[in-house]
Write a protein that holds these residues in place. Structure first.
Motif, PDB file in Angstrom:
ATOM      1  N   GLY A  31       8.121 -19.713  20.806  1.00  0.00           N
ATOM      2  CA  GLY A  31       8.918 -18.570  21.153  1.00  0.00           C
ATOM      3  C   GLY A  31       7.413 -18.108  22.917  1.00  0.00           C
ATOM      4  N   HIS A  32       8.083 -18.036  23.261  1.00  0.00           N
ATOM      5  CA  HIS A  32       7.688 -17.940  25.005  1.00  0.00           C
ATOM      6  C   HIS A  32       6.220 -16.278  24.700  1.00  0.00           C
ATOM      7  CE1 HIS A  32       8.258 -17.463  29.370  1.00  0.00           C
ATOM      8  NE2 HIS A  32       6.967 -17.517  29.414  1.00  0.00           N
ATOM      9  N   SER A  33       6.837 -15.441  23.313  1.00  0.00           N
ATOM     10  CA  SER A  33       5.457 -15.065  23.822  1.00  0.00           C
ATOM     11  C   SER A  33       3.946 -15.555  23.047  1.00  0.00           C
ATOM     12  CB  SER A  33       6.344 -13.966  22.382  1.00  0.00           C
ATOM     13  OG  SER A  33       6.666 -14.104  20.962  1.00  0.00           O
ATOM     14  N   ASP A  34       5.135 -16.307  21.651  1.00  0.00           N
ATOM     15  CA  ASP A  34       2.987 -17.226  21.559  1.00  0.00           C
ATOM     16  C   ASP A  34       2.815 -17.866  22.417  1.00  0.00           C
ATOM     17  OD1 ASP A  34       3.961 -16.517  18.950  1.00  0.00           O
ATOM     18  OD2 ASP A  34       6.359 -17.653  19.109  1.00  0.00           O
ATOM     19  N   ILE A  35       3.443 -18.890  23.319  1.00  0.00           N
ATOM     20  CA  ILE A  35       2.444 -19.384  24.535  1.00  0.00           C
ATOM     21  C   ILE A  35       1.793 -18.376  25.789  1.00  0.00           C
ATOM     22  CG2 ILE A  35       3.159 -21.385  23.523  1.00  0.00           C
ATOM     23  CD1 ILE A  35       5.504 -21.384  26.157  1.00  0.00           C
ATOM     24  N   ALA A  36       2.592 -17.240  25.654  1.00  0.00           N
ATOM     25  CA  ALA A  36       1.769 -16.670  27.140  1.00  0.00           C
ATOM     26  C   ALA A  36       1.946 -14.444  25.844  1.00  0.00           C
ATOM     27  CB  ALA A  36       3.326 -15.834  28.153  1.00  0.00           C
ATOM     28  N   PRO A  37       1.313 -14.657  25.127  1.00  0.00           N
ATOM     29  CA  PRO A  37       0.460 -13.681  24.327  1.00  0.00           C
ATOM     30  C   PRO A  37       0.252 -12.126  25.533  1.00  0.00           C
ATOM     31  CG  PRO A  37      -0.917 -14.688  24.499  1.00  0.00           C
ATOM     32  CD  PRO A  37       0.265 -15.899  24.880  1.00  0.00           C
ATOM     33  N   GLY A  38       1.424 -11.435  25.121  1.00  0.00           N
ATOM     34  CA  GLY A  38       0.643 -10.059  26.361  1.00  0.00           C
ATOM     35  C   GLY A  38       1.546  -9.744  26.941  1.00  0.00           C
ATOM     36  N   ARG A  39       1.263 -11.258  28.008  1.00  0.00           N
ATOM     37  CA  ARG A  39       2.504 -11.273  28.802  1.00  0.00           C
ATOM     38  C   ARG A  39       3.970 -11.146  28.589  1.00  0.00           C
ATOM     39  NH1 ARG A  39       5.009 -15.044  32.666  1.00  0.00           N
ATOM     40  NH2 ARG A  39       4.292 -17.088  31.223  1.00  0.00           N
ATOM     41  N   LYS A  40       4.796 -12.378  27.558  1.00  0.00           N
ATOM     42  CA  LYS A  40       5.729 -12.065  27.261  1.00  0.00           C
ATOM     43  C   LYS A  40       6.389 -11.949  25.862  1.00  0.00           C
ATOM     44  CE  LYS A  40       7.262 -14.017  31.228  1.00  0.00           C
ATOM     45  NZ  LYS A  40       8.785 -13.216  31.665  1.00  0.00           N
ATOM     46  N   THR A  41       7.584 -11.334  25.494  1.00  0.00           N
ATOM     47  CA  THR A  41       7.591 -10.623  24.198  1.00  0.00           C
ATOM     48  C   THR A  41       8.823 -12.322  23.719  1.00  0.00           C
ATOM     49  OG1 THR A  41       9.734  -8.682  25.048  1.00  0.00           O
ATOM     50  CG2 THR A  41       7.629  -8.711  24.653  1.00  0.00           C
ATOM     51  N   ASP A  42       9.195 -12.414  24.382  1.00  0.00           N
ATOM     52  CA  ASP A  42      11.138 -13.119  24.011  1.00  0.00           C
ATOM     53  C   ASP A  42      10.384 -14.651  23.404  1.00  0.00           C
ATOM     54  OD1 ASP A  42       9.783 -14.270  26.734  1.00  0.00           O
ATOM     55  OD2 ASP A  42      11.620 -14.990  26.801  1.00  0.00           O
ATOM     56  N   PRO A  43      10.813 -14.915  21.504  1.00  0.00           N
ATOM     57  CA  PRO A  43      13.204 -14.494  21.829  1.00  0.00           C
ATOM     58  C   PRO A  43      12.208 -13.426  20.837  1.00  0.00           C
ATOM     59  CG  PRO A  43      12.045 -16.029  19.908  1.00  0.00           C
ATOM     60  CD  PRO A  43      10.921 -15.871  20.778  1.00  0.00           C
ATOM     61  N   GLY A  44      11.363 -12.857  20.580  1.00  0.00           N
ATOM     62  CA  GLY A  44      11.814 -11.296  19.987  1.00  0.00           C
ATOM     63  C   GLY A  44      11.779 -10.776  18.399  1.00  0.00           C
ATOM     64  N   ILE A  45      11.530  -9.693  18.395  1.00  0.00           N
ATOM     65  CA  ILE A  45      11.662  -9.559  16.664  1.00  0.00           C
ATOM     66  C   ILE A  45      13.215 -10.008  15.909  1.00  0.00           C
ATOM     67  CG2 ILE A  45       9.814  -7.884  16.848  1.00  0.00           C
ATOM     68  CD1 ILE A  45      11.792  -5.468  16.971  1.00  0.00           C
ATOM     69  N   GLN A  46      13.965  -9.739  16.811  1.00  0.00           N
ATOM     70  CA  GLN A  46      15.329  -9.937  16.632  1.00  0.00           C
ATOM     71  C   GLN A  46      15.934 -11.344  16.255  1.00  0.00           C
ATOM     72  OE1 GLN A  46      17.799  -8.514  15.376  1.00  0.00           O
ATOM     73  NE2 GLN A  46      16.697  -5.797  16.088  1.00  0.00           N
ATOM     74  N   PHE A  47      14.605 -12.282  16.827  1.00  0.00           N
ATOM     75  CA  PHE A  47      14.800 -13.969  16.258  1.00  0.00           C
ATOM     76  C   PHE A  47      14.135 -14.307  14.873  1.00  0.00           C
ATOM     77  CE2 PHE A  47      13.751 -18.396  16.235  1.00  0.00           C
ATOM     78  CZ  PHE A  47      15.392 -19.022  16.971  1.00  0.00           C
ATOM     79  N   ASP A  48      15.414 -14.867  14.451  1.00  0.00           N
ATOM     80  CA  ASP A  48      15.585 -15.489  13.061  1.00  0.00           C
ATOM     81  C   ASP A  48      14.592 -16.844  12.673  1.00  0.00           C
ATOM     82  OD1 ASP A  48      15.228 -16.218  10.343  1.00  0.00           O
ATOM     83  OD2 ASP A  48      17.222 -14.812   9.947  1.00  0.00           O
ATOM     84  N   TRP A  49      13.297 -17.353  12.834  1.00  0.00           N
ATOM     85  CA  TRP A  49      12.720 -18.335  12.731  1.00  0.00           C
ATOM     86  C   TRP A  49      13.312 -18.977  11.527  1.00  0.00           C
ATOM     87  CZ3 TRP A  49      10.752 -20.490  16.946  1.00  0.00           C
ATOM     88  CH2 TRP A  49      10.014 -19.428  17.935  1.00  0.00           C
ATOM     89  N   LYS A  50      12.916 -18.184  10.781  1.00  0.00           N
ATOM     90  CA  LYS A  50      13.407 -19.130   9.070  1.00  0.00           C
ATOM     91  C   LYS A  50      14.626 -19.568   9.045  1.00  0.00           C
ATOM     92  CE  LYS A  50      11.810 -20.591   5.255  1.00  0.00           C
ATOM     93  NZ  LYS A  50      11.330 -21.741   5.090  1.00  0.00           N
ATOM     94  N   ARG A  51      15.779 -19.014   9.781  1.00  0.00           N
ATOM     95  CA  ARG A  51      17.161 -19.232   9.706  1.00  0.00           C
ATOM     96  C   ARG A  51      16.919 -20.721  10.700  1.00  0.00           C
ATOM     97  NH1 ARG A  51      21.449 -15.781  11.631  1.00  0.00           N
ATOM     98  NH2 ARG A  51      21.382 -14.246   9.751  1.00  0.00           N
ATOM     99  N   LEU A  52      16.693 -20.176  11.975  1.00  0.00           N
ATOM    100  CA  LEU A  52      16.482 -22.214  12.489  1.00  0.00           C
ATOM    101  C   LEU A  52      16.274 -23.572  11.699  1.00  0.00           C
ATOM    102  CD1 LEU A  52      16.538 -23.716  15.052  1.00  0.00           C
ATOM    103  CD2 LEU A  52      14.154 -22.794  15.803  1.00  0.00           C
TER     104      LEU A  52
END
Length: 209
Positions: free
Chosen positions: A170-191
């Motif tokens: 996620g964007h939050s993984d590669i830019a922690p503290g700066r970005k929060t997307d795709p966010g808590i609503q995104f279901d990684w396991k479903r993908l």
């Protein structure tokens, strides 16, 4: 007979990337916000984002066209006060998946889209150089639609066929503290379940974040 063979070949092509990095089944809207990848670099990271213009605008009416215009530097700032705040931004993503599951493509996968910004993936900086960006129309408050997961799973399968070394973040993984997307609503396991992507391709795991 020749006409039938040609039709079958055309149908097959619509579900794959062509030789120039464009997906036949996507709606093409070319963005000027792109440049070349470093010489010899092949994408090995897929970055997921979310976007809504205006914020949460999709809950009241279809607002996908605003995102498309934004990535093409055509956003009419008179349409909403928020648009004046982002008028000077020049950004893009390779793909956008709308709330109804439509897939748009703005930049060839062979080119660099401007989606990640200041970023680092497992010690490698400048993620735009080696990544493919996918925007999901949505926000951190509302769950993503089932049809979006279905479209995303299909798209990731199409991309993985061409780029088998893709990892997912996620964007939050590669830019922690700066970005929060795709966010808590995104279901990684479903993908992961829908696309059968190996678990090791998700270095940040499946927890919502």
């Amino acid at each position: 007979m020749l006409k039938t063979i040609a039709f079958i070949a055309l149908e097959k092509h619509t579900h794959t990337l062509d030789a120039t990095g464009w997906l036949g089944s996507a709606t093409w809207r070319i963005s000027p916000n792109q440049d070349n990848r470093p010489e010899g670099v092949t994408p090995d990271l897929l970055v997921l984002h979310h976007i809504s213009l205006p914020p949460s605008g999709f809950t009241e009416r279809s607002s996908t066209a605003f995102i498309v215009d934004f990535f093409q530097n055509k956003l009419n700032i008179s349409k909403h006060p928020y648009f004046r705040e982002i008028a000077d931004q020049a950004v893009s993503s390779h793909f956008l998946i709308s709330r109804n599951g439509e897939v748009f493509q703005f930049v060839s996968t062979q080119k660099k889209a401007w989606h990640a910004g200041l970023s680092s993936f497992l010690g490698r900086e400048k993620c735009n150089d080696f990544s493919i960006g996918i925007e999901l129309e949505g926000d951190e408050t509302h769950p993503f639609e089932e049809i979006q997961y279905e479209a995303l799973a299909k798209l990731t399968d199409q991309l993985s066929t061409k780029y088998p070394n893709l990892a997912f973040a996620g964007h939050s993984d590669i830019a922690p503290g700066r970005k929060t997307d795709p966010g808590i609503q995104f279901d990684w396991k479903r993908l992961q379940t829908k696309s059968n992507i190996p678990a090791e391709k998700f270095p940040f795991g499946f927890d919502s974040r």
